[in-house]
Motif scaffolding. Structure first.
Motif, PDB file in Angstrom:
ATOM      1  N   ASP A 125       4.748  22.763   0.533  1.00 10.23           N
ATOM      2  CA  ASP A 125       5.378  21.825  -0.394  1.00 10.23           C
ATOM      3  C   ASP A 125       5.971  22.553  -1.610  1.00 10.23           C
ATOM      4  O   ASP A 125       5.418  22.520  -2.710  1.00 10.23           O
ATOM      5  CB  ASP A 125       4.391  20.753  -0.851  1.00 10.23           C
ATOM      6  N   ARG A 126       7.089  23.166  -1.408  1.00 11.09           N
ATOM      7  CA  ARG A 126       7.714  23.991  -2.449  1.00 11.09           C
ATOM      8  C   ARG A 126       8.005  23.225  -3.738  1.00 11.09           C
ATOM      9  O   ARG A 126       8.034  23.812  -4.818  1.00 11.09           O
ATOM     10  CB  ARG A 126       8.999  24.613  -1.893  1.00 11.09           C
ATOM     11  N   LYS A 127       8.217  21.921  -3.649  1.00 14.29           N
ATOM     12  CA  LYS A 127       8.513  21.140  -4.857  1.00 14.29           C
ATOM     13  C   LYS A 127       7.343  21.139  -5.843  1.00 14.29           C
ATOM     14  O   LYS A 127       7.539  20.842  -7.025  1.00 14.29           O
ATOM     15  CB  LYS A 127       8.859  19.699  -4.476  1.00 14.29           C
ATOM     16  N   SER A 128       6.168  21.430  -5.364  1.00 16.49           N
ATOM     17  CA  SER A 128       4.988  21.358  -6.218  1.00 16.49           C
ATOM     18  C   SER A 128       4.806  22.591  -7.102  1.00 16.49           C
ATOM     19  O   SER A 128       4.018  22.545  -8.049  1.00 16.49           O
ATOM     20  CB  SER A 128       3.722  21.175  -5.368  1.00 16.49           C
ATOM     21  N   TRP A 129       5.523  23.671  -6.811  1.00 13.96           N
ATOM     22  CA  TRP A 129       5.173  24.929  -7.464  1.00 13.96           C
ATOM     23  C   TRP A 129       6.352  25.521  -8.225  1.00 13.96           C
ATOM     24  O   TRP A 129       7.400  25.812  -7.660  1.00 13.96           O
ATOM     25  CB  TRP A 129       4.671  25.934  -6.419  1.00 13.96           C
ATOM     26  N   SER A 130       6.166  25.727  -9.525  1.00  6.02           N
ATOM     27  CA  SER A 130       7.205  26.401 -10.322  1.00  6.02           C
ATOM     28  C   SER A 130       7.172  27.907 -10.092  1.00  6.02           C
ATOM     29  O   SER A 130       8.187  28.596 -10.222  1.00  6.02           O
ATOM     30  CB  SER A 130       7.020  26.088 -11.808  1.00  6.02           C
ATOM     31  N   ILE A 131       5.989  28.416  -9.783  1.00  6.04           N
ATOM     32  CA  ILE A 131       5.824  29.810  -9.352  1.00  6.04           C
ATOM     33  C   ILE A 131       5.403  29.749  -7.889  1.00  6.04           C
ATOM     34  O   ILE A 131       4.455  29.037  -7.546  1.00  6.04           O
ATOM     35  CB  ILE A 131       4.761  30.522 -10.204  1.00  6.04           C
ATOM     36  N   PRO A 132       6.095  30.451  -7.009  1.00  7.54           N
ATOM     37  CA  PRO A 132       5.883  30.247  -5.574  1.00  7.54           C
ATOM     38  C   PRO A 132       4.429  30.324  -5.134  1.00  7.54           C
ATOM     39  O   PRO A 132       3.670  31.187  -5.583  1.00  7.54           O
ATOM     40  CB  PRO A 132       6.723  31.359  -4.933  1.00  7.54           C
ATOM     41  N   TYR A 133       4.075  29.389  -4.294  1.00  5.57           N
ATOM     42  CA  TYR A 133       2.797  29.409  -3.584  1.00  5.57           C
ATOM     43  C   TYR A 133       2.769  30.667  -2.726  1.00  5.57           C
ATOM     44  O   TYR A 133       3.788  31.084  -2.170  1.00  5.57           O
ATOM     45  CB  TYR A 133       2.723  28.152  -2.718  1.00  5.57           C
ATOM     46  N   SER A 134       1.595  31.273  -2.594  1.00  2.00           N
ATOM     47  CA  SER A 134       1.498  32.458  -1.734  1.00  2.00           C
ATOM     48  C   SER A 134       0.087  32.614  -1.212  1.00  2.00           C
ATOM     49  O   SER A 134      -0.882  32.205  -1.865  1.00  2.00           O
ATOM     50  CB  SER A 134       1.900  33.721  -2.511  1.00  2.00           C
ATOM     51  N   ASN A 135      -0.014  33.178  -0.026  1.00  2.00           N
ATOM     52  CA  ASN A 135      -1.302  33.507   0.553  1.00  2.00           C
ATOM     53  C   ASN A 135      -1.430  35.021   0.676  1.00  2.00           C
ATOM     54  O   ASN A 135      -0.483  35.697   1.104  1.00  2.00           O
ATOM     55  CB  ASN A 135      -1.474  32.857   1.928  1.00  2.00           C
ATOM     56  N   PRO A 136      -2.554  35.573   0.291  1.00  2.00           N
ATOM     57  CA  PRO A 136      -2.738  37.033   0.314  1.00  2.00           C
ATOM     58  C   PRO A 136      -3.039  37.550   1.719  1.00  2.00           C
ATOM     59  O   PRO A 136      -3.536  36.823   2.579  1.00  2.00           O
ATOM     60  CB  PRO A 136      -3.943  37.232  -0.605  1.00  2.00           C
ATOM     61  N   ASN A 137      -2.753  38.830   1.935  1.00  2.00           N
ATOM     62  CA  ASN A 137      -3.097  39.465   3.213  1.00  2.00           C
ATOM     63  C   ASN A 137      -3.616  40.884   3.003  1.00  2.00           C
ATOM     64  O   ASN A 137      -3.568  41.705   3.919  1.00  2.00           O
ATOM     65  CB  ASN A 137      -1.899  39.471   4.162  1.00  2.00           C
ATOM     66  N   TYR A 138      -4.111  41.174   1.793  1.00  2.00           N
ATOM     67  CA  TYR A 138      -4.598  42.522   1.486  1.00  2.00           C
ATOM     68  C   TYR A 138      -6.100  42.601   1.761  1.00  2.00           C
ATOM     69  O   TYR A 138      -6.928  42.754   0.855  1.00  2.00           O
ATOM     70  CB  TYR A 138      -4.273  42.914   0.043  1.00  2.00           C
ATOM     71  N   TYR A 139      -6.439  42.503   3.028  1.00  2.00           N
ATOM     72  CA  TYR A 139      -7.842  42.527   3.439  1.00  2.00           C
ATOM     73  C   TYR A 139      -8.465  43.895   3.168  1.00  2.00           C
ATOM     74  O   TYR A 139      -7.766  44.913   3.041  1.00  2.00           O
ATOM     75  CB  TYR A 139      -7.952  42.200   4.931  1.00  2.00           C
ATOM     76  N   ASP A 140      -9.782  43.910   3.100  1.00  2.00           N
ATOM     77  CA  ASP A 140     -10.537  45.141   2.943  1.00  2.00           C
ATOM     78  C   ASP A 140     -10.107  46.126   4.037  1.00  2.00           C
ATOM     79  O   ASP A 140     -10.250  45.848   5.236  1.00  2.00           O
ATOM     80  CB  ASP A 140     -12.034  44.830   3.058  1.00  2.00           C
ATOM     81  N   GLU A 141      -9.584  47.271   3.624  1.00  2.00           N
ATOM     82  CA  GLU A 141      -9.046  48.236   4.592  1.00  2.00           C
ATOM     83  C   GLU A 141     -10.111  48.749   5.553  1.00  2.00           C
ATOM     84  O   GLU A 141      -9.796  49.168   6.674  1.00  2.00           O
ATOM     85  CB  GLU A 141      -8.406  49.406   3.849  1.00  2.00           C
ATOM     86  N   LYS A 142     -11.347  48.712   5.140  1.00  2.00           N
ATOM     87  CA  LYS A 142     -12.432  49.212   5.994  1.00  2.00           C
ATOM     88  C   LYS A 142     -12.559  48.402   7.273  1.00  2.00           C
ATOM     89  O   LYS A 142     -12.956  48.920   8.322  1.00  2.00           O
ATOM     90  CB  LYS A 142     -13.750  49.188   5.217  1.00  2.00           C
ATOM     91  N   TYR A 143     -12.191  47.103   7.190  1.00  2.00           N
ATOM     92  CA  TYR A 143     -12.387  46.209   8.336  1.00  2.00           C
ATOM     93  C   TYR A 143     -11.075  45.708   8.933  1.00  2.00           C
ATOM     94  O   TYR A 143     -11.055  45.219  10.056  1.00  2.00           O
ATOM     95  CB  TYR A 143     -13.261  45.019   7.923  1.00  2.00           C
ATOM     96  N   GLY A 144      -9.999  45.802   8.184  1.00  2.00           N
ATOM     97  CA  GLY A 144      -8.705  45.394   8.704  1.00  2.00           C
ATOM     98  C   GLY A 144      -8.508  43.890   8.710  1.00  2.00           C
ATOM     99  O   GLY A 144      -9.317  43.123   8.183  1.00  2.00           O
ATOM    100  N   THR A 145      -7.423  43.471   9.339  1.00  2.00           N
ATOM    101  CA  THR A 145      -7.070  42.051   9.395  1.00  2.00           C
ATOM    102  C   THR A 145      -7.951  41.324  10.396  1.00  2.00           C
ATOM    103  O   THR A 145      -8.114  41.778  11.534  1.00  2.00           O
ATOM    104  CB  THR A 145      -5.599  41.893   9.798  1.00  2.00           C
ATOM    105  N   PRO A 146      -8.521  40.195  10.023  1.00  2.00           N
ATOM    106  CA  PRO A 146      -9.349  39.445  10.982  1.00  2.00           C
ATOM    107  C   PRO A 146      -8.504  38.858  12.109  1.00  2.00           C
ATOM    108  O   PRO A 146      -7.358  38.462  11.891  1.00  2.00           O
ATOM    109  CB  PRO A 146      -9.975  38.350  10.121  1.00  2.00           C
ATOM    110  N   ALA A 147      -9.059  38.810  13.302  1.00  2.00           N
ATOM    111  CA  ALA A 147      -8.348  38.219  14.439  1.00  2.00           C
ATOM    112  C   ALA A 147      -8.134  36.735  14.187  1.00  2.00           C
ATOM    113  O   ALA A 147      -9.071  36.013  13.836  1.00  2.00           O
ATOM    114  CB  ALA A 147      -9.145  38.432  15.716  1.00  2.00           C
ATOM    115  N   PHE A 148      -6.896  36.308  14.312  1.00  2.00           N
ATOM    116  CA  PHE A 148      -6.521  34.910  14.096  1.00  2.00           C
ATOM    117  C   PHE A 148      -6.995  34.406  12.738  1.00  2.00           C
ATOM    118  O   PHE A 148      -7.310  33.232  12.570  1.00  2.00           O
ATOM    119  CB  PHE A 148      -7.032  34.032  15.232  1.00  2.00           C
TER     120      PHE A 148
END
Length: 517
Positions: free
Chosen positions: A141-164
């Motif tokens: 819902d882009r209309k709700s945010w004056s500064i863009p909504y975002s989801n992070p993906n900088y997971y702990d490098e020791k374990y990497g990205t979780p499956a799904f």
């Protein structure tokens, strides 16, 4: 402050308008102080299984801390116990029959384009708004945010990205990655590929010895703090939403949170059977849980899971709550470190409750107490500390309450401001008498339910009835009545009990009045 205590001279000098709060009406408030910041904490599938709500088996010290800082509502209910409808309701302050969102797929921007969202309105009042995690169910819902909504993906490098986005266990990731390769070789893509993998493996729980930053729950906290810091530099008040997706299935959390609980001490729901005299369509076969690969998909409505699996699931649910609780502590510390705790309204809410075996049910998707009742708490300037309120209130009341507390002008919504209950002024008060929930079943039935301080009364209407269509007695297929003073577990539908005839008549009149107003 109450309107009757303000004299005309004060009004002329300050041009401050304070509106009284009335049930089912919006609150009006303009203040001469700087509008307050808003930290908006949405927690997916969270029932009041918290120490602050009397569940002393739970380890939730940070939510306890927040509760002591402010006020909690012990009898708060959502408008519909499903993510999409509930979140559309709270974000617009409107009932589902106004948003026309009764499912997971509909976007209120399409079904009710005339409505404004809470953060969208705040932008017009000089706020900067942003969010991370699950705020709306569908889209960002882009209309709700004056500064863009975002989801992070900088997971702990020791374990990497979780499956799904969910799984860190090495063996689980190995099997899922192999299934992904197989699926791609078969030419599958997108949802078909995802379903192929999940048919092979999709565990309902995971206890991996990993860090908090190995799953998105921990990352949302860091991202939310970054957004606060960015807006603080602008000098404008902020609305920052952080939507934690746990304790939603699958119940995955770092092992240290599982270790807070002994599985053998976990209490199972009793009784695990359907309520006596209740219509069959009030229940469901918990398809959300049966979609997990370690749950028997052949289970049907009324079937009971093996005790060992129940304990594992409840253990996982509790671990996820403590995982989220740790994040709340980091956020409160961040507010203190920035010296903005005293100028920030913090609201924490669950988008619906959760069945954990009661009524032989799991997940949400009902009009029963365990599905509609939520944790709901406010803290910050103008909010009484270490207070509990037992009056029945609704989640859509959040919208006007925040505006009233933050010093933002009125907005036309269905909800009512709860500020007269939250503040420390004994001269202000309201007396809400019931909260309304609803849930559709199949394509043509809708159950409307009102919860008072003692009772729940539900009517099931047929033929696609909604509150904006004519109310007809012949459409009513069944009714339910529960007395929580004598039967808190809803074991028997009392609608045909002669000793409750007067109560049923009164509650029916209340519900009919609501549906036909």
């Amino acid at each position: 402050m109450n309107l009757r205590n303000i004299n005309i001279a004060f009004l002329l000098l300050s041009t401050i308008i304070l509106g009284s709060c009335k049930t089912k009406q919006e609150s009006v408030q303009l203040t001469n102080s700087k509008p307050k910041n808003i930290l908006f904490l949405a927690i997916d599938d969270l029932k009041p299984l918290l120490n602050a709500y009397g569940e002393n088996q739970m380890y939730t010290p940070n939510i306890d801390r927040l509760a002591k800082m402010g006020t909690i509502f012990t009898n708060a209910h959502v408008q519909q116990a499903i993510c999409g409808a509930s979140r559309a309701s709270v974000m617009t302050g409107m009932y589902p029959d106004h948003t026309k969102v009764w499912d997971l797929e509909t976007d209120f921007r399409d079904s009710a384009p005339e409505l404004l969202s809470m953060p969208e309105y705040l932008i017009t009042q000089g706020y900067e708004t942003s969010a991370t995690g699950k705020i709306y169910h569908k889209g960002i819902d882009r209309k709700s945010w004056s500064i863009p909504y975002s989801n992070p993906n900088y997971y702990d490098e020791k374990y990497g990205t979780p499956a799904f986005g969910s799984y860190q266990d090495p063996e689980t990731k190995r099997i899922m990655n192999a299934a992904l390769k197989e699926g791609r070789e078969k030419g599958l893509t997108n949802r078909a590929l995802r379903n192929y993998v999940f048919n092979i493996l999709r565990p309902s729980t995971e206890s991996a010895n990993v860090s908090d930053l190995s799953y998105t729950t921990g990352l949302y906290t860091i991202e939310g703090i970054k957004k606060m810091d960015k807006i603080i530099k602008t000098g404008k008040p902020f609305f920052v939403g952080i939507g934690y997706q746990k304790p939603h299935l699958p119940f995955v959390a770092p092992k240290k949170y599982w270790d807070l609980y002994k599985r053998e001490d976990i209490k199972l729901a009793v009784p695990q059977k359907q309520s006596e005299g209740t219509p069959k369509w009030a229940f469901h076969s918990f398809g959300e849980l049966r979609n997990m690969s370690d749950i028997d998909s052949r289970l049907d409505t009324g079937d009971v899971l093996p005790e060992a699996k129940q304990r594992e699931l409840i253990h996982g649910y509790m671990a996820c709550i403590s995982y989220v609780d740790a994040q709340i502590g980091i956020l409160l510390d961040a507010l203190e470190e920035r010296n903005i705790l005293d100028e920030t309204i913090v609201v924490l809410w669950g988008d619906h409750g959760y069945h954990l075996g009661d009524h032989a049910l799991w997940n949400k998707h009902s009009n029963f107490e365990q599905a509609t009742r939520i944790p709901f708490m406010f803290a910050g300037p103008g909010v009484a500390k270490n207070t509990k309120i037992d009056k029945p209130v609704e989640l859509l009341d959040l919208f006007p309450t925040l505006f009233d507390l933050a010093g933002v002008k009125e907005a036309k919504v269905d909800g009512k401001s709860l500020k007269p209950l939250l503040d420390t002024d004994p001269k202000t008060n309201i007396n809400p008498t019931y909260a309304v929930s609803q849930y559709p079943r199949w394509k043509d039935k809708m159950g409307y339910s009102i919860r008072t301080d003692r009772y729940r009364y539900t009517e099931w209407h047929n033929d696609g009835y909604r509150s904006f269509t004519p109310y007809k007695e012949e459409r009513i297929l069944a009714r339910e009545l529960y007395d929580y003073e004598v039967d808190p577990l809803e074991t028997k539908n009392l609608i045909n009990d002669a000793s409750y005839a007067d109560t049923a008549k009164l509650l029916k009149a209340e519900l009919k009045s609501f549906l036909t107003k």
